[in-house]
Write a protein that holds these residues in place. Structure first.
Motif, PDB file in Angstrom:
ATOM      1  N   GLY A   1      -0.624  -3.936  15.745  1.00  0.00           N
ATOM      2  CA  GLY A   1      -0.172  -4.117  14.367  1.00  0.00           C
ATOM      3  C   GLY A   1      -0.775  -3.111  13.406  1.00  0.00           C
ATOM      4  N   GLY A   2      -2.003  -2.709  13.671  1.00  0.00           N
ATOM      5  CA  GLY A   2      -2.646  -1.693  12.849  1.00  0.00           C
ATOM      6  C   GLY A   2      -3.049  -2.190  11.467  1.00  0.00           C
ATOM      7  N   TYR A   3      -3.323  -1.234  10.601  1.00  0.00           N
ATOM      8  CA  TYR A   3      -3.771  -1.512   9.240  1.00  0.00           C
ATOM      9  C   TYR A   3      -2.576  -1.727   8.305  1.00  0.00           C
ATOM     10  CZ  TYR A   3      -8.542  -0.217  10.465  1.00  0.00           C
ATOM     11  OH  TYR A   3      -9.800  -0.178  11.030  1.00  0.00           O
ATOM     12  N   SER A   4      -2.808  -2.592   7.316  1.00  0.00           N
ATOM     13  CA  SER A   4      -1.805  -2.800   6.278  1.00  0.00           C
ATOM     14  C   SER A   4      -2.541  -3.241   5.012  1.00  0.00           C
ATOM     15  CB  SER A   4      -0.752  -3.818   6.716  1.00  0.00           C
ATOM     16  OG  SER A   4       0.314  -3.855   5.779  1.00  0.00           O
ATOM     17  N   TYR A   5      -1.849  -3.992   4.155  1.00  0.00           N
ATOM     18  CA  TYR A   5      -2.415  -4.382   2.864  1.00  0.00           C
ATOM     19  C   TYR A   5      -2.660  -5.883   2.815  1.00  0.00           C
ATOM     20  CZ  TYR A   5      -0.565   0.221   1.938  1.00  0.00           C
ATOM     21  OH  TYR A   5      -0.273   1.562   2.023  1.00  0.00           O
ATOM     22  N   ILE A   6      -3.879  -6.252   2.454  1.00  0.00           N
ATOM     23  CA  ILE A   6      -4.240  -7.645   2.224  1.00  0.00           C
ATOM     24  C   ILE A   6      -4.045  -7.900   0.731  1.00  0.00           C
ATOM     25  CG2 ILE A   6      -6.092  -9.348   2.303  1.00  0.00           C
ATOM     26  CD1 ILE A   6      -7.344  -7.637   4.579  1.00  0.00           C
TER      27      ILE A   6
ATOM     28  N   PHE B   1      -4.857  -2.511  -7.496  1.00  0.00           N
ATOM     29  CA  PHE B   1      -5.140  -2.046  -6.144  1.00  0.00           C
ATOM     30  C   PHE B   1      -6.392  -1.170  -6.187  1.00  0.00           C
ATOM     31  CE2 PHE B   1      -2.752   0.335  -2.435  1.00  0.00           C
ATOM     32  CZ  PHE B   1      -3.814   0.099  -1.585  1.00  0.00           C
ATOM     33  N   SER B   2      -7.472  -1.646  -5.590  1.00  0.00           N
ATOM     34  CA  SER B   2      -8.691  -0.831  -5.470  1.00  0.00           C
ATOM     35  C   SER B   2      -9.066  -0.829  -3.997  1.00  0.00           C
ATOM     36  CB  SER B   2      -9.821  -1.400  -6.331  1.00  0.00           C
ATOM     37  OG  SER B   2     -10.895  -0.488  -6.393  1.00  0.00           O
ATOM     38  N   ASP B   3      -9.010   0.338  -3.375  1.00  0.00           N
ATOM     39  CA  ASP B   3      -9.006   0.411  -1.915  1.00  0.00           C
ATOM     40  C   ASP B   3     -10.367   0.707  -1.307  1.00  0.00           C
ATOM     41  OD1 ASP B   3      -7.614   0.101   0.424  1.00  0.00           O
ATOM     42  OD2 ASP B   3      -6.895   2.154   0.514  1.00  0.00           O
ATOM     43  N   GLN B   4     -10.519   0.253  -0.055  1.00  0.00           N
ATOM     44  CA  GLN B   4     -11.674   0.624   0.750  1.00  0.00           C
ATOM     45  C   GLN B   4     -11.293   1.789   1.679  1.00  0.00           C
ATOM     46  OE1 GLN B   4     -12.974  -2.486   3.465  1.00  0.00           O
ATOM     47  NE2 GLN B   4     -10.894  -3.193   3.815  1.00  0.00           N
ATOM     48  N   PHE B   5     -12.205   2.200   2.505  1.00  0.00           N
ATOM     49  CA  PHE B   5     -12.018   3.312   3.454  1.00  0.00           C
ATOM     50  C   PHE B   5     -11.709   4.636   2.743  1.00  0.00           C
ATOM     51  CE2 PHE B   5     -10.013  -0.439   5.769  1.00  0.00           C
ATOM     52  CZ  PHE B   5     -11.200  -0.817   6.384  1.00  0.00           C
ATOM     53  N   GLN B   6     -12.062   4.724   1.463  1.00  0.00           N
ATOM     54  CA  GLN B   6     -11.798   5.909   0.647  1.00  0.00           C
ATOM     55  C   GLN B   6     -10.332   6.356   0.753  1.00  0.00           C
ATOM     56  OE1 GLN B   6     -14.949   8.649   1.821  1.00  0.00           O
ATOM     57  NE2 GLN B   6     -16.320   7.699   0.331  1.00  0.00           N
ATOM     58  N   GLY B   7      -9.457   5.344   0.820  1.00  0.00           N
ATOM     59  CA  GLY B   7      -8.020   5.585   0.827  1.00  0.00           C
ATOM     60  C   GLY B   7      -7.456   6.070   2.136  1.00  0.00           C
ATOM     61  N   ASN B   8      -8.295   6.255   3.154  1.00  0.00           N
ATOM     62  CA  ASN B   8      -7.815   6.864   4.396  1.00  0.00           C
ATOM     63  C   ASN B   8      -6.816   6.002   5.154  1.00  0.00           C
ATOM     64  OD1 ASN B   8      -9.071   9.499   4.667  1.00  0.00           O
ATOM     65  ND2 ASN B   8     -11.016   8.401   4.724  1.00  0.00           N
ATOM     66  N   ALA B   9      -7.005   4.682   5.136  1.00  0.00           N
ATOM     67  CA  ALA B   9      -6.038   3.805   5.795  1.00  0.00           C
ATOM     68  C   ALA B   9      -4.713   3.825   5.046  1.00  0.00           C
ATOM     69  CB  ALA B   9      -6.579   2.381   5.888  1.00  0.00           C
ATOM     70  N   THR B  10      -4.787   3.673   3.730  1.00  0.00           N
ATOM     71  CA  THR B  10      -3.570   3.645   2.904  1.00  0.00           C
ATOM     72  C   THR B  10      -2.776   4.947   3.018  1.00  0.00           C
ATOM     73  OG1 THR B  10      -4.363   2.014   1.329  1.00  0.00           O
ATOM     74  CG2 THR B  10      -2.780   3.615   0.503  1.00  0.00           C
TER      75      THR B  10
ATOM     76  N   SER C   1     -10.583   4.519  -5.638  1.00  0.00           N
ATOM     77  CA  SER C   1     -10.201   4.148  -4.273  1.00  0.00           C
ATOM     78  C   SER C   1     -10.503   5.253  -3.272  1.00  0.00           C
ATOM     79  CB  SER C   1      -8.695   3.828  -4.219  1.00  0.00           C
ATOM     80  OG  SER C   1      -8.385   2.688  -4.969  1.00  0.00           O
ATOM     81  N   PHE C   2     -10.468   6.504  -3.737  1.00  0.00           N
ATOM     82  CA  PHE C   2     -10.572   7.641  -2.829  1.00  0.00           C
ATOM     83  C   PHE C   2     -11.991   8.198  -2.730  1.00  0.00           C
ATOM     84  CE2 PHE C   2      -6.368   7.306  -4.652  1.00  0.00           C
ATOM     85  CZ  PHE C   2      -5.579   7.229  -3.508  1.00  0.00           C
ATOM     86  N   THR C   3     -12.914   7.578  -3.457  1.00  0.00           N
ATOM     87  CA  THR C   3     -14.297   8.069  -3.427  1.00  0.00           C
ATOM     88  C   THR C   3     -15.334   6.960  -3.278  1.00  0.00           C
ATOM     89  OG1 THR C   3     -14.314   8.024  -5.859  1.00  0.00           O
ATOM     90  CG2 THR C   3     -13.782  10.133  -4.797  1.00  0.00           C
TER      91      THR C   3
ATOM     92  N   ASP D   1     -11.187  -8.763  -9.445  1.00  0.00           N
ATOM     93  CA  ASP D   1     -10.895  -7.618 -10.315  1.00  0.00           C
ATOM     94  C   ASP D   1      -9.715  -6.812  -9.780  1.00  0.00           C
ATOM     95  OD1 ASP D   1     -13.003  -8.366 -11.871  1.00  0.00           O
ATOM     96  OD2 ASP D   1     -14.401  -6.879 -11.081  1.00  0.00           O
ATOM     97  N   SER D   2      -9.461  -6.890  -8.479  1.00  0.00           N
ATOM     98  CA  SER D   2      -8.277  -6.266  -7.867  1.00  0.00           C
ATOM     99  C   SER D   2      -7.594  -7.308  -6.997  1.00  0.00           C
ATOM    100  CB  SER D   2      -8.662  -5.038  -7.042  1.00  0.00           C
ATOM    101  OG  SER D   2      -9.424  -5.412  -5.907  1.00  0.00           O
ATOM    102  N   ASN D   3      -6.346  -7.052  -6.672  1.00  0.00           N
ATOM    103  CA  ASN D   3      -5.558  -8.044  -5.919  1.00  0.00           C
ATOM    104  C   ASN D   3      -4.916  -7.476  -4.664  1.00  0.00           C
ATOM    105  OD1 ASN D   3      -5.637 -10.472  -7.755  1.00  0.00           O
ATOM    106  ND2 ASN D   3      -4.917  -8.910  -9.186  1.00  0.00           N
ATOM    107  N   VAL D   4      -5.223  -6.221  -4.349  1.00  0.00           N
ATOM    108  CA  VAL D   4      -4.716  -5.570  -3.139  1.00  0.00           C
ATOM    109  C   VAL D   4      -5.819  -4.695  -2.570  1.00  0.00           C
ATOM    110  CG1 VAL D   4      -2.971  -4.022  -2.148  1.00  0.00           C
ATOM    111  CG2 VAL D   4      -2.365  -5.493  -4.092  1.00  0.00           C
ATOM    112  N   ILE D   5      -5.956  -4.711  -1.234  1.00  0.00           N
ATOM    113  CA  ILE D   5      -6.898  -3.836  -0.543  1.00  0.00           C
ATOM    114  C   ILE D   5      -6.360  -3.597   0.865  1.00  0.00           C
ATOM    115  CG2 ILE D   5      -8.332  -5.725   0.347  1.00  0.00           C
ATOM    116  CD1 ILE D   5     -10.798  -3.968  -0.216  1.00  0.00           C
ATOM    117  N   SER D   6      -6.525  -2.397   1.383  1.00  0.00           N
ATOM    118  CA  SER D   6      -6.082  -2.154   2.755  1.00  0.00           C
ATOM    119  C   SER D   6      -7.101  -2.748   3.724  1.00  0.00           C
ATOM    120  CB  SER D   6      -5.921  -0.654   3.024  1.00  0.00           C
ATOM    121  OG  SER D   6      -7.172  -0.002   3.013  1.00  0.00           O
ATOM    122  N   GLY D   7      -6.650  -3.025   4.941  1.00  0.00           N
ATOM    123  CA  GLY D   7      -7.566  -3.574   5.937  1.00  0.00           C
ATOM    124  C   GLY D   7      -6.855  -3.853   7.233  1.00  0.00           C
TER     125      GLY D   7
END
Length: 557
Positions: free
Chosen positions: A188-193, A235-244, A302-304, A318-324
């Protein structure tokens, strides 16, 4: 000791995969006519071994105790224990034990290089992600010359249509040097939580719309959430945006994030590579993320930012979307500060190139075989070892043992035949709070052994929610064709790497600048010109020249 001539070891991937092996109930193999492409056998031969039982659907069993040397990566989350049930269970079934060359996980790759390059490598070298650096040493066996002796492996290749997948492992001589773990279906891989409760409160029909969502539809949903919550960012992302960036790149026909690789995509109609990361598709991809940042939907940090910072924002609301990935979902649920939070993992949105599955690879890391095994065991002993490997890593029985342990001891089966982990054992989100762990206390579910298998084995380690997510992907997204490998010589590969490394560094730097608005997309043509000056066209030209030379081996002629 019998040795093979160079000519005897010239079996190519296509011919090797055409051979299948099956065994009778006595353990004898109905082997193919070996002709001139396979080594001869003596003393009764590989087809009728006198000292062990093997075969498709059978447990490998050596008449006499035998031990094989093996590299072992000691994982800090489940440190090696001599008393693990895994070791004794394998020995009870097969009469085989291991002489382990153990090293810490963090040093495993360095130790592997040291042992292989010095010619002192153990016979079995699992947990190999990239074997390329070892091929030229001559210390690793071209296993594609030998897979006809592995009935369970060959059955998986045939039944699951793995021939195209295995081409990704081929080298310029048309052979491959690692036995990869193989899954019947991709993951299934990575997507958005997402905060499903917040999305629905904002008027977004998540369950009704996600199957049809494109990235533009997702943008509209994110806008609704921003308007509803008044939040600074949705949307504030983890993985410095690499998954997204990787997930979205697939739907835009480009490469990015973790999947940036060499910036190439393959046009199957034209049968040629193209440098995707200076194309109009790439400009559209950058424009999309720039729009998310410019409209205050995506946090530019998200990218840093560090992963913990992104998670803290999500946990606080504070955010409602994150990749994972799905394994993070249960952990995230336990850390949300709003007790009414409802987390949900959506299927990856589609895009200009269609509604495509992000994950294509059905291959895992794999097992290299040291030439020492061939030299020291001789032909028949080497084939015997391969058949043990075939059982442990590729048979249903071996794969189930490696993952779940011993039936009646660590798991049972319900009326439908589904595996049920014992209540006092924890694994992968199952039986939270249990006093024991399947890998820590028993040695099962160990990354050295437990990878690959049928779909039902893959789903057996999923929670009900993860199975639902996995099935939504399979039913709403289309599989993608695999790109062929670039099978350059060592010299050609080195030349291309000299171009690729600074080129891709430049692409990554400019991607971040375009997305965050540090660089205007009005300057995209200048970016493209600089990428060409950095070698994008030269790199693509060389990739296509290599493909033209090797496409016959790959089945494109």
């Amino acid at each position: 000791m019998n040795r093979f001539s160079k000519a005897a070891l010239s079996v190519m991937l296509v011919s090797a995969l055409a051979v299948t092996a099956a065994c009778s109930s006595s353990g004898n193999e109905n082997a193919p006519n070996k002709g001139t492409n396979a080594p001869a056998t003596t003393n009764g031969g590989a087809d009728n071994p006198a000292d062990y039982v093997f075969g498709e659907g059978q447990t490998f069993k050596s008449n006499e105790p035998i031990s094989y040397s093996m590299m072992y990566s000691d994982h800090e989350n489940y440190p090696y224990k001599e008393e693990w049930r895994f070791w004794s269970a394998v020995k009870e079934k097969t009469n085989v034990s291991f002489e382990l060359a153990t090293t810490a996980r963090t040093e495993y790759e360095n130790q592997k290089s040291l042992l292989v390059n010095s010619g002192d490598a153990p016979f079995i070298i699992p947990k190999t992600y990239d074997e390329s650096a070892f091929v030229a040493t001559g210390q690793i066996v071209a296993v594609s010359d030998w897979v006809q002796y592995m009935p369970n492996y060959m059955k998986a290749v045939k039944d699951w249509g793995m021939e195209e997948d295995l081409k990704a492992k081929m080298k310029e001589d048309g052979k491959y040097y690692v036995l990869p773990g193989m899954w019947e279906v991709a993951g299934g891989g990575y997507s958005y939580i997402i905060r499903k409760d917040v999305f629905e409160a904002a008027g977004v029909d998540v369950l009704g719309q996600e199957a049809k969502w494109t990235y533009e539809d997702f943008y509209e949903a994110l806008k609704k959430v921003k308007e509803h919550t008044g939040a600074k960012y949705v949307f504030s992302d983890q993985f410095q945006g690499n998954a997204t960036l990787n997930i979205a790149a697939v739907q835009y026909g480009v490469t990015g994030g973790w999947g940036v690789s060499n910036g190439l995509t393959f046009d199957h109609e034209k049968q040629q590579f193209q440098f995707a990361d200076t194309s109009e598709d790439f400009k559209n991809y950058l424009t999309y993320f720039n729009k998310l940042v410019k409209d205050g939907i995506m946090d530019p940090e998200s990218f840093t930012q560090e992963d913990d910072a992104a998670r803290a924002k999500f946990f606080k609301g504070d955010s409602n979307v994150i990749s994972g990935n799905y394994q993070q979902l249960a952990d995230f649920k336990s850390k949300m500060q709003d007790p009414n939070s409802e987390l949900y993992m959506i299927v990856q949105p589609g895009g200009p190139k269609g509604m495509q599955q992000v994950e294509t690879s059905r291959l895992e890391n794999g097992v290299m075989i040291s030439k020492n095994a061939l030299d020291k065991l001789g032909e028949e002993g080497f084939i015997k070892m391969l058949r043990f490997i075939d059982w442990l890593w590729y048979s249903d029985e071996g794969q189930t043992l490696s993952l779940w342990g011993v039936e009646g001891e660590t798991y049972t089966k319900d009326a439908e035949g589904n595996i049920v982990l014992n209540k006092d054992i924890y694994y992968n989100g199952m039986n939270e709070g249990a006093t024991k762990q399947l890998n820590v206390d028993y040695g099962f579910a160990n990354g050295m052994f437990a990878y690959g298998g049928k779909t039902d084995l893959k789903t057996s380690k999923m929670t009900e929610g993860e199975k639902d997510y996995f099935n939504r992907i399979l039913t709403t997204r289309e599989p993608r064709k695999l790109a062929p490998p670039i099978m350059g010589t060592a010299e050609e590969t080195e030349q291309m790497n000299l171009i690729m490394t600074p080129l891709i560094d430049y692409i990554k730097t400019m991607t971040l600048k375009f997305v965050t608005g540090q660089e205007s997309l009005d300057n995209f043509d200048k970016f493209k010109a600089q990428a060409e000056a950095n070698g994008s066209e030269r790199y693509t030209k060389q990739a296509n020249e290599i493909f033209q030379k090797t496409k016959g081996l790959l089945g494109y002629e």
